[in-house]
Design an enzyme around this catalytic site. Structure first.
Site, PDB file in Angstrom:
ATOM      1  N   HIS A 102       0.883  -1.169   0.000  1.00  0.00           N
ATOM      2  CA  HIS A 102       0.000   0.000   0.000  1.00  0.00           C
ATOM      3  C   HIS A 102       0.921   1.219   0.000  1.00  0.00           C
ATOM      4  CE1 HIS A 102      -2.391  -2.995   2.329  1.00  0.00           C
ATOM      5  NE2 HIS A 102      -3.446  -2.443   1.766  1.00  0.00           N
ATOM      6  N   ASP A 105       2.429   1.972   3.313  1.00  0.00           N
ATOM      7  CA  ASP A 105       3.310   0.969   3.915  1.00  0.00           C
ATOM      8  C   ASP A 105       4.756   1.381   3.650  1.00  0.00           C
ATOM      9  OD1 ASP A 105       1.047  -0.592   4.306  1.00  0.00           O
ATOM     10  OD2 ASP A 105       1.435  -1.848   2.534  1.00  0.00           O
ATOM     11  N   GLU A 233     -10.511  -6.856  -4.877  1.00  0.00           N
ATOM     12  CA  GLU A 233     -10.360  -7.912  -3.864  1.00  0.00           C
ATOM     13  C   GLU A 233     -11.627  -7.973  -3.005  1.00  0.00           C
ATOM     14  OE1 GLU A 233      -6.642  -7.844  -1.669  1.00  0.00           O
ATOM     15  OE2 GLU A 233      -7.676  -8.585   0.111  1.00  0.00           O
ATOM     16  N   GLU A 269      -8.891 -13.709  -1.765  1.00  0.00           N
ATOM     17  CA  GLU A 269      -8.179 -13.974  -0.510  1.00  0.00           C
ATOM     18  C   GLU A 269      -8.881 -15.102   0.243  1.00  0.00           C
ATOM     19  OE1 GLU A 269      -6.622 -10.680   1.647  1.00  0.00           O
ATOM     20  OE2 GLU A 269      -7.047 -11.574   3.595  1.00  0.00           O
ATOM     21  N   HIS A 272     -11.050 -14.179   3.216  1.00  0.00           N
ATOM     22  CA  HIS A 272     -12.238 -13.405   2.834  1.00  0.00           C
ATOM     23  C   HIS A 272     -13.299 -14.338   2.273  1.00  0.00           C
ATOM     24  CE1 HIS A 272      -9.664  -9.500   2.176  1.00  0.00           C
ATOM     25  NE2 HIS A 272      -9.491 -10.054   3.359  1.00  0.00           N
ATOM     26  N   ASP A 297      -4.604 -13.650  -2.627  1.00  0.00           N
ATOM     27  CA  ASP A 297      -4.018 -13.270  -1.346  1.00  0.00           C
ATOM     28  C   ASP A 297      -4.040 -14.514  -0.475  1.00  0.00           C
ATOM     29  OD1 ASP A 297      -3.383 -10.707  -1.967  1.00  0.00           O
ATOM     30  OD2 ASP A 297      -4.665  -9.766  -0.460  1.00  0.00           O
ATOM     31  N   ASP A 308     -10.958 -11.998  10.162  1.00  0.00           N
ATOM     32  CA  ASP A 308      -9.849 -12.162   9.223  1.00  0.00           C
ATOM     33  C   ASP A 308      -8.566 -12.389  10.029  1.00  0.00           C
ATOM     34  OD1 ASP A 308      -8.881 -12.095   6.640  1.00  0.00           O
ATOM     35  OD2 ASP A 308      -8.873  -9.918   6.463  1.00  0.00           O
ATOM     36  N   ASP A 310      -5.906 -13.939   9.107  1.00  0.00           N
ATOM     37  CA  ASP A 310      -4.726 -13.784   8.245  1.00  0.00           C
ATOM     38  C   ASP A 310      -3.545 -14.646   8.680  1.00  0.00           C
ATOM     39  OD1 ASP A 310      -6.005 -11.970   6.600  1.00  0.00           O
ATOM     40  OD2 ASP A 310      -5.107 -10.191   7.497  1.00  0.00           O
ATOM     41  N   ASP A 340      -0.710 -12.409   2.073  1.00  0.00           N
ATOM     42  CA  ASP A 340      -1.422 -11.423   2.900  1.00  0.00           C
ATOM     43  C   ASP A 340      -1.692 -12.104   4.240  1.00  0.00           C
ATOM     44  OD1 ASP A 340      -2.769  -9.303   3.885  1.00  0.00           O
ATOM     45  OD2 ASP A 340      -4.278  -9.187   2.306  1.00  0.00           O
TER      46      ASP A 340
HETATM   47  C1  XLS Z   1      -7.667  -6.684   4.177  1.00  0.00           C
HETATM   48  C2  XLS Z   1      -7.149  -6.876   2.833  1.00  0.00           C
HETATM   49  C3  XLS Z   1      -5.985  -5.981   2.448  1.00  0.00           C
HETATM   50  C4  XLS Z   1      -5.815  -5.963   0.968  1.00  0.00           C
HETATM   51  C5  XLS Z   1      -5.027  -4.827   0.435  1.00  0.00           C
HETATM   52  O1  XLS Z   1      -8.432  -7.491   4.692  1.00  0.00           O
HETATM   53  O2  XLS Z   1      -6.827  -8.210   2.656  1.00  0.00           O
HETATM   54  O3  XLS Z   1      -4.823  -6.369   3.099  1.00  0.00           O
HETATM   55  O4  XLS Z   1      -5.250  -7.146   0.513  1.00  0.00           O
HETATM   56  O5  XLS Z   1      -5.581  -3.613   0.732  1.00  0.00           O
HETATM   57 NI    NI Z   2      -5.830  -9.014   1.074  1.00  0.00          NI
HETATM   58 NI    NI Z   3      -7.692  -9.648   4.395  1.00  0.00          NI
END
Ligand code: XLS
Ligand code: NI
Ligand code: NI
Length: 437
Positions: A102, A105, A233, A269, A272, A297, A308, A310, A340
């Protein structure tokens, strides 16, 4: 490169499944050919800048736990450069080809847009110089349109045009630096593009604005020579209660109805997908059906909670099913596999970043090998074909060709009587995964 942040760790290499070395790949052999492509080409693995370089593990109950040495300088530009040195050391030692970022970042957002832009160009110049020698590439860039308080009511879908314009400015700069760094794709994740209550929301108007905004971003990038893909996404919730890009199916419908389907594809993702009460493989297949399977992702959720989390991917059965879909649909279009994912809050050693990525990479590699073996050495494809054999000839074929009317179905059914029962054989299919793992 000035300082080394991961001094005790060397280049991670493929050592094969029998090695005892935890800092080695067991399955990911980047030059190994599988189904006509090298593993490196299949995956185009990317490190996610935000999780691995920026996220020190803070949660709603406590602060960060990870003392990342690259975050200690007081000057924001120096801090950004240190972070980038760490990023490239991590990525090259892992032997991965890409990263994703991003805008903020890379360097912290400043008080003014002009100063933010200046900082972003400064750090992009710094990145460019290093990328020329280390060969690392950008899989995709994006703009953080969800973190700053100004976006609390949305970015492109904000009810206030001043905020929409600010989001547009941010996307313009993010596109500029993505293009400057030779980024192959550009992502839109609509974190605040959604709403909390319909009572204060004109939903149709907000969706029209979102489409207009995406179209403007696309036109700007194309006019400036960007040849890559744009990815949306999907995510169903968190942070907004209702996210506009709920799942792949919603996004396909949105893109088609606004005429954006030629330039935009989907970034799926794992976590998600499961938040939308789908499986990862379901979402991949929906995107593939629409020729929009662009990128991934990679991460995983948690069976026992509903947000999430992750986590780094390690579910071989889930990934094998995913690789079946990806191989059967001809691969990812333009994108790759971006981690991700974040190490757990109590994984506080710098070395943990290596274990996390090695595990994720190897899980995908093993899943690819398994899926390829299932496709080439088992009856999987034949079984699946045979399930639909009744459409290959005769009246079934006429049906597929659109040559029958509803009245014809009536006559055929009357003539045939009750159809024979045919098992779906789910367990037989499931056993194949274990057999080839
Ligand atoms: C958040 C998203 C984010 C996107 C990029 O849940 O996964 O990380 O991948 O903005
Ligand atoms: Ni993501
Ligand atoms: Ni995410």
């Amino acid at each position: 490169m000035s300082t080394s942040y991961f001094q005790s760790i060397g280049r991670i290499r493929f050592e094969g499944p029998e090695t005892d070395n935890p800092l080695a790949y067991r399955f990911y052999d980047e030059n190994r050919l599988v189904a006509g492509k090298t593993m490196r080409e299949h995956f185009k693995f990317a490190v996610a800048y935000w999780h691995s370089l920026c996220n020190t593990g803070g949660d709603p109950f406590g602060p960060g736990t990870k003392a990342f040495p690259w975050l200690s300088a007081s000057d924001p530009i120096q801090r950004a450069k240190d972070k980038m040195d760490a990023a490239f050391e991590l990525i090259t030692k892992l032997g991965l080809p890409y990263f994703c970022f991003h805008d903020f970042d890379l360097v912290e957002e400043a008080e003014s847009l002009a100063e933010s832009e200046r900082r972003l160009h400064a750090i992009a110049d710094y990145a460019k110089a290093q990328m020329a020698s280390n060969g690392v590439k950008v899989l995709w860039g994006t703009a953080n349109l969800f973190g700053h308080p100004r976006y609390m009511n949305g970015a492109a879908t904000n009810p206030d045009f001043a905020v929409v314009a600010h989001a547009g400015a941010q996307v313009k700069i993010a596109l500029d630096i993505t293009m400057e760094l030779g980024g192959e794709n550009y992502v839109f994740w609509g974190g605040r593009e959604g709403y909390q209550t319909l009572l204060n929301t004109q939903m149709k108007r907000e969706l029209d604005h979102l489409a207009r905004f995406l179209g403007m971003a696309k036109d700007y990038a194309r006019q400036n020579g960007f040849k890559g893909h744009f990815f949306i996404e999907p995510k169903p919730m968190e942070p907004s209660k209702h996210q506009y890009d709920f799942d792949a199916s919603t996004v396909v419908g949105f893109l088609q109805s606004y005429g954006l389907d030629q330039d935009f594809k989907i970034n799926i993702e794992v976590n998600h997908a499961t938040l939308a009460l789908h499986t990862f493989q379901h979402e991949l297949q929906v995107a593939a059906n629409a020729q929009m399977l662009g990128s991934i992702d990679a991460n995983r959720g948690d069976y026992q909670n509903g947000w999430d989390t992750d986590q780094f991917p390690n579910n071989l059965l889930e990934l094998t099913e995913a690789m079946l879909v990806i191989l059967e649909s001809g691969g990812l279009q333009g994108g790759g596999v971006n981690f991700d994912a974040k190490t757990r809050r109590n994984s506080t050693d710098l070395e943990d970043l290596f274990h996390a990525h090695i595990g994720g990479v190897d899980a995908f590699a093993r899943a690819l090998l398994t899926a390829d073996a299932i496709l080439t050495k088992s009856s999987y494809s034949t079984w699946k074909q045979e399930r639909y054999a009744s459409f290959n000839e005769g009246e079934g074929l006429l049906f597929e060709q659109g040559a029958l009317q509803l009245g014809d179905l009536f006559n055929i059914a009357k003539r045939n009587g009750e159809p024979e029962q045919r098992s779906g054989r789910q367990e037989m299919y499931e056993n194949l995964l274990n057999r080839f793992l």
